[in-house]
Design a protein around this motif. Structure first.
Motif, PDB file in Angstrom:
ATOM      1  N   GLY A  50       0.794  -1.224   0.000  1.00  0.00           N
ATOM      2  CA  GLY A  50       0.000   0.000   0.000  1.00  0.00           C
ATOM      3  C   GLY A  50       0.820   1.264   0.000  1.00  0.00           C
ATOM      4  N   ALA A  51       2.144   1.165   0.156  1.00  0.00           N
ATOM      5  CA  ALA A  51       3.002   2.346   0.036  1.00  0.00           C
ATOM      6  C   ALA A  51       2.913   2.886  -1.389  1.00  0.00           C
ATOM      7  CB  ALA A  51       4.445   2.001   0.374  1.00  0.00           C
ATOM      8  N   ALA A  52       2.864   4.201  -1.517  1.00  0.00           N
ATOM      9  CA  ALA A  52       2.690   4.802  -2.843  1.00  0.00           C
ATOM     10  C   ALA A  52       3.977   4.826  -3.658  1.00  0.00           C
ATOM     11  CB  ALA A  52       2.153   6.226  -2.702  1.00  0.00           C
ATOM     12  N   MET A  53       5.120   4.808  -2.981  1.00  0.00           N
ATOM     13  CA  MET A  53       6.409   5.020  -3.644  1.00  0.00           C
ATOM     14  C   MET A  53       7.383   3.942  -3.173  1.00  0.00           C
ATOM     15  SD  MET A  53       8.751   8.453  -3.327  1.00  0.00           S
ATOM     16  CE  MET A  53       9.957   8.900  -4.557  1.00  0.00           C
ATOM     17  N   ILE A  54       7.868   3.143  -4.106  1.00  0.00           N
ATOM     18  CA  ILE A  54       8.746   2.018  -3.775  1.00  0.00           C
ATOM     19  C   ILE A  54      10.072   2.222  -4.497  1.00  0.00           C
ATOM     20  CG2 ILE A  54       9.049  -0.478  -3.940  1.00  0.00           C
ATOM     21  CD1 ILE A  54       5.813  -0.449  -4.140  1.00  0.00           C
ATOM     22  N   THR A  55      11.163   2.339  -3.730  1.00  0.00           N
ATOM     23  CA  THR A  55      12.482   2.601  -4.307  1.00  0.00           C
ATOM     24  C   THR A  55      13.361   1.377  -4.114  1.00  0.00           C
ATOM     25  OG1 THR A  55      12.192   4.871  -3.473  1.00  0.00           O
ATOM     26  CG2 THR A  55      14.306   4.322  -4.493  1.00  0.00           C
ATOM     27  N   ASP A 321       7.373  16.319   3.122  1.00  0.00           N
ATOM     28  CA  ASP A 321       6.234  16.001   2.260  1.00  0.00           C
ATOM     29  C   ASP A 321       5.902  14.514   2.269  1.00  0.00           C
ATOM     30  OD1 ASP A 321       5.764  18.676   0.724  1.00  0.00           O
ATOM     31  OD2 ASP A 321       7.930  18.362   0.707  1.00  0.00           O
ATOM     32  N   MET A 322       6.907  13.683   2.581  1.00  0.00           N
ATOM     33  CA  MET A 322       6.736  12.227   2.596  1.00  0.00           C
ATOM     34  C   MET A 322       7.545  11.669   3.749  1.00  0.00           C
ATOM     35  SD  MET A 322       7.682  11.467  -1.399  1.00  0.00           S
ATOM     36  CE  MET A 322       8.975  12.724  -1.472  1.00  0.00           C
ATOM     37  N   VAL A 323       7.232  10.438   4.116  1.00  0.00           N
ATOM     38  CA  VAL A 323       8.086   9.690   5.032  1.00  0.00           C
ATOM     39  C   VAL A 323       8.521   8.413   4.332  1.00  0.00           C
ATOM     40  CG1 VAL A 323       7.016  10.625   7.115  1.00  0.00           C
ATOM     41  CG2 VAL A 323       6.155   8.491   6.128  1.00  0.00           C
ATOM     42  N   ALA A 324       9.737   7.985   4.592  1.00  0.00           N
ATOM     43  CA  ALA A 324      10.247   6.746   4.017  1.00  0.00           C
ATOM     44  C   ALA A 324      10.493   5.743   5.131  1.00  0.00           C
ATOM     45  CB  ALA A 324      11.537   7.002   3.242  1.00  0.00           C
ATOM     46  N   LEU A 325      10.051   4.537   4.926  1.00  0.00           N
ATOM     47  CA  LEU A 325      10.218   3.458   5.884  1.00  0.00           C
ATOM     48  C   LEU A 325      11.309   2.516   5.405  1.00  0.00           C
ATOM     49  CD1 LEU A 325       6.457   2.541   6.386  1.00  0.00           C
ATOM     50  CD2 LEU A 325       7.808   4.152   7.735  1.00  0.00           C
ATOM     51  N   ARG A 334       3.083  -4.934   6.146  1.00  0.00           N
ATOM     52  CA  ARG A 334       1.723  -4.376   6.072  1.00  0.00           C
ATOM     53  C   ARG A 334       1.614  -3.062   6.862  1.00  0.00           C
ATOM     54  NH1 ARG A 334       1.993  -7.843   2.814  1.00  0.00           N
ATOM     55  NH2 ARG A 334       0.704  -9.733   2.646  1.00  0.00           N
ATOM     56  N   TRP A 335       2.732  -2.434   7.140  1.00  0.00           N
ATOM     57  CA  TRP A 335       2.726  -1.196   7.933  1.00  0.00           C
ATOM     58  C   TRP A 335       1.731  -0.167   7.404  1.00  0.00           C
ATOM     59  CZ3 TRP A 335       3.333   4.016   7.879  1.00  0.00           C
ATOM     60  CH2 TRP A 335       3.727   4.663   9.060  1.00  0.00           C
ATOM     61  N   PRO A 336       1.661   0.089   6.091  1.00  0.00           N
ATOM     62  CA  PRO A 336       0.674   1.078   5.622  1.00  0.00           C
ATOM     63  C   PRO A 336      -0.767   0.681   5.930  1.00  0.00           C
ATOM     64  CG  PRO A 336       2.385   0.768   3.968  1.00  0.00           C
ATOM     65  CD  PRO A 336       2.569  -0.315   5.003  1.00  0.00           C
ATOM     66  N   TRP A 337      -1.088  -0.621   5.906  1.00  0.00           N
ATOM     67  CA  TRP A 337      -2.434  -1.045   6.270  1.00  0.00           C
ATOM     68  C   TRP A 337      -2.708  -0.689   7.730  1.00  0.00           C
ATOM     69  CZ3 TRP A 337      -3.503  -6.710   4.280  1.00  0.00           C
ATOM     70  CH2 TRP A 337      -3.137  -6.802   2.923  1.00  0.00           C
ATOM     71  N   ARG A 338      -1.738  -0.980   8.579  1.00  0.00           N
ATOM     72  CA  ARG A 338      -1.896  -0.709  10.004  1.00  0.00           C
ATOM     73  C   ARG A 338      -2.020   0.791  10.255  1.00  0.00           C
ATOM     74  NH1 ARG A 338       1.995  -0.298  13.950  1.00  0.00           N
ATOM     75  NH2 ARG A 338       3.626  -1.098  12.567  1.00  0.00           N
TER      76      ARG A 338
END
Length: 368
Positions: A50-55, A321-325, A334-338
């Motif tokens: 569910g993260a919008a940006m994957i690097t 503007d964003m946070v990176a995990l 599943r962090w974004p789901w939580r």
């Protein structure tokens, strides 16, 4: 109340569906730069997150630019074909709005090292080492290989490697390129007066020390279609009085914005082997905040961000503007789901997994 973390963000030609990014993290699981089957599950679980940006991880623009024998590369047809194939698999499971990018890197004087779980440090003579390069012939730490100082002809070749890898990234189907100017690797080595003692137009003043990363960014931006965007990761502090620090990082970020970068991922450290870094939650967020407010460019905060409420506050308060995990998403893919459950946001998930959402909400409820 609407969650700031789950609000959209425009980055160049793309609008992210939320403000959650997955930071590039080395997996040390490639063969001569080519990703292995490990990357299929690794990238696919990120695609489902569910993260919008994957690097994708630090990726060598030439063979000698890898950190270890196991590092990802994008310098050969085999690298390119495997990345394209495995990316296509990951995209099958991703939300339509997810964007995938790759961090293009050169390890410089920190190349030719052992895998972390093999102790790190420079490869020994019987471990298939390779010569390293740097702005100046200064080793990273005692016992490390003394690098060769690049001449200007070598710098031109290096810029060409970044451009070639960026074009490979386009052909592989990626949405953006991130240029690695952090953590003591080659472009950071040029930025820092600790590792850059040159007396030509690539050393001395900040204008000269930033010349290479600006030239790389400009060349990569020019080589890519407008549908792809470019970002840069900087170590905005070396945590030592004599090193590259936030005031200089702000100037560099401004120059990178003019060169075509649309965001800065504000990290720190990596170029001083014995620096005392104050590791604690959000310890780098002030760097993203300073660059955002003073350079006028979107920033990505990173560094021990683990709690959804912390991430929400960073964005809601305008600190980034964003946070990176990084470690948090490895521990909990599943962090974004939580986070969505905790913050009362709506986050689409893969249909076969929707029945898990009541459990997720129960876990984060006060009674749970």
């Amino acid at each position: 109340m609407t969650s700031a973390l789950f609000s959209p963000l425009a980055l160049g030609p793309v609008t992210l569906s939320n403000r959650i990014a997955i930071a590039p993290m080395c997996m040390y699981s490639s063969d001569d730069g080519t990703p292995s089957d490990w990357h299929i599950q690794h990238w696919s679980q990120f695609a489902l997150s569910g993260a919008a940006m994957i690097t994708f991880e630090a990726t060598g623009v030439e063979r000698r630019g890898r950190i270890t024998h196991g590092c990802l590369g994008l310098y050969s047809d085999a690298n390119e074909a495997a990345i394209a194939a495995k990316l296509a698999i990951a995209r099958r499971w991703a939300l339509p709005s997810a964007v995938f990018g790759i961090q293009l890197a050169h390890a410089g004087r920190k190349a030719s090292t052992r895998l972390p779980w093999m102790g790190g440090g420079s490869l020994a003579a019987d471990e298939d080492p390779w010569p390293t390069i740097a702005p100046s012939a200064i080793p990273f730490a005692p016992g490390w290989q003394v690098p060769e100082a690049l001449d200007e002809a070598g710098i031109e070749v290096l810029i060409g490697h970044f451009v070639s890898s960026a074009k490979r990234a386009e052909r592989a189907g990626l949405d953006f390129v991130e240029i690695h100017g952090a953590h003591g690797y080659l472009l950071h080595e040029f930025l820092s007066p600790i590792s850059n003692r040159r007396e030509d137009r690539y050393g001395g003043s900040l204008e000269n020390r930033m010349r290479l990363i600006v030239e790389v960014t400009r060349a990569v931006r020019a080589a890519l279609p407008e549908t792809m965007f470019v970002g840069v990761r900087l170590s905005a502090s070396e945590w030592t009085a004599s090193g590259f620090e936030i005031d200089e990082a702000v100037e560099v970020a401004s120059a990178l914005k003019e060169a075509g970068a649309v965001y800065i991922c504000a990290s720190s450290g990596g170029n001083v082997h014995d620096a005392h870094i104050p590791l604690k939650p959000l310890y780098q967020t002030h760097l993203a905040e300073a660059i955002q407010s003073r350079a006028g460019i979107s920033t990505r905060a990173v560094g021990l961000i683990t709690k959804p409420t912390e991430a929400e506050a960073i964005v809601a308060e305008g600190r980034a503007d964003m946070v990176a995990l990084a470690r948090a998403i490895l521990a909990d893919p599943r962090w974004p789901w939580r986070a969505a459950a905790e913050l009362g946001a709506r986050l689409p998930v893969a249909l076969p997994y929707e029945r898990s959402l009541p459990t997720m909400r129960h876990w984060v409820s006060p009674a749970g």
